[in-house]
Design an enzyme around this catalytic site. Structure first.
Site, short mmCIF file in Angstrom:
data_model
loop_
_atom_site.label_atom_id
_atom_site.label_comp_id
_atom_site.label_asym_id
_atom_site.label_seq_id
_atom_site.Cartn_x
_atom_site.Cartn_y
_atom_site.Cartn_z
N ASP A 11 24.68 85.01 -54.36
CA ASP A 11 26.09 85.18 -54.70
C ASP A 11 26.29 86.65 -55.00
O ASP A 11 25.62 87.22 -55.87
CB ASP A 11 26.45 84.35 -55.95
CG ASP A 11 26.46 82.86 -55.66
OD1 ASP A 11 26.61 82.48 -54.48
OD2 ASP A 11 26.31 82.06 -56.60
N ASP A 130 32.85 72.78 -52.24
CA ASP A 130 32.56 72.59 -53.66
C ASP A 130 33.23 71.28 -54.06
O ASP A 130 34.46 71.15 -53.93
CB ASP A 130 33.14 73.74 -54.49
CG ASP A 130 32.44 75.06 -54.19
OD1 ASP A 130 31.20 75.06 -54.15
OD2 ASP A 130 33.14 76.07 -54.00
#
Length: 251
Positions: A11, A130
């Protein structure tokens, strides 16, 4: 059984690799190009870069990161975050990525999946999701880094993604993300049973045993992890060695 893939995920925010728990409490953990080169050395099958703030801040330094990483890394690179148009996909692939991962924008504009697959090939288009549990055997899809509940049924959405021509799904459990308590087996199993395209398991890896479990109990094609690898609790090689002990084929 096809060989299972192990994928470190980086990330990236402001040019640094960061990690949080359940999408908050974010800490810096290193330089993305150096991290990617190390995972390449450890035998990663692919590496994923997520520009985690791009979807709500606008594009940042990720293209430079991809260009530098592509010089040092010899496994497929997937890049996600802030991809809104076919031109964005083209730019990322030109910078040296092999695939893009579209998440928020795919929900807002599903035609982006179809256009991307038609122009660049399904193999270049991964749809990131997600999702969070809302009831027994029911999950809902979130966008913008887990900030916005789209009230979209996960199973309906994965079927739609497959129809639109995506080559792969990266399924992240928001309930498991960063907790290190294991992958979300129930959710992964439901999605793997609903589609025929490869599914990458993401969110929750905390120990060696979690990797054989996810492959033995679900149809996942790959497993993705971040903190475990970033904090050197495990190497990619450790994971592959464990999978071999369970007779799970790896590259």
């Amino acid at each position: 059984m096809l060989a299972k893939r192990i994928i470190p995920c980086l990330d990236v925010r402001d040019g640094k690799v960061v990690k949080g728990i359940n999408f908050v409490g974010i800490k810096e953990v290193g330089d993305p190009v150096e991290c990617a080169a190390e995972y390449n050395k450890q035998g990663a099958d692919e590496i994923v870069f997520y520009d985690i703030t791009a979807s709500y801040e606008g594009r940042g330094v990720i293209l430079d990161v991809v260009r530098e990483a592509a010089k040092k890394v010899f496994v497929p690179l997937t890049v996600g975050g802030g991809i809104t148009t076919v031109d964005d996909i083209r730019e990322i692939l030109r910078a040296g990525a092999d695939k893009v991962s579209v998440n928020s924008q795919a929900v807002k504009n599903p035609q982006l999946i179809k256009e991307g697959a038609d122009i660049f090939g399904s193999q270049c288009i991964c749809v990131g999701i997600d999702a969070k549990k809302i009831a027994d055997k029911r999950w809902t899809v979130f966008i913008n880094g887990g900030r916005v509940d789209m009230k979209l049924d996960l199973i309906d959405w994965v079927r739609e993604i497959e129809k639109l021509g995506a080559g792969e799904i990266c399924l992240n459990s928001m309930d498991a993300d960063g907790t290190k308590e294991g992958f979300d087996i129930e959710m992964l199993e439901a999605v793997c049973n609903a589609v025929t395209i490869p599914v990458i398991a993401s969110g929750g890896a905390g120990k060696l045993a979690d990797f054989p479990e996810v492959f033995e109990k679900t149809g996942s094609s790959a497993a993705l992890a971040a903190s475990l690898f970033h904090y050197r609790e495990l190497t990619v090689d450790d994971v592959k060695h464990e999978l071999k002990k369970h007779n799970i084929p790896v590259r």
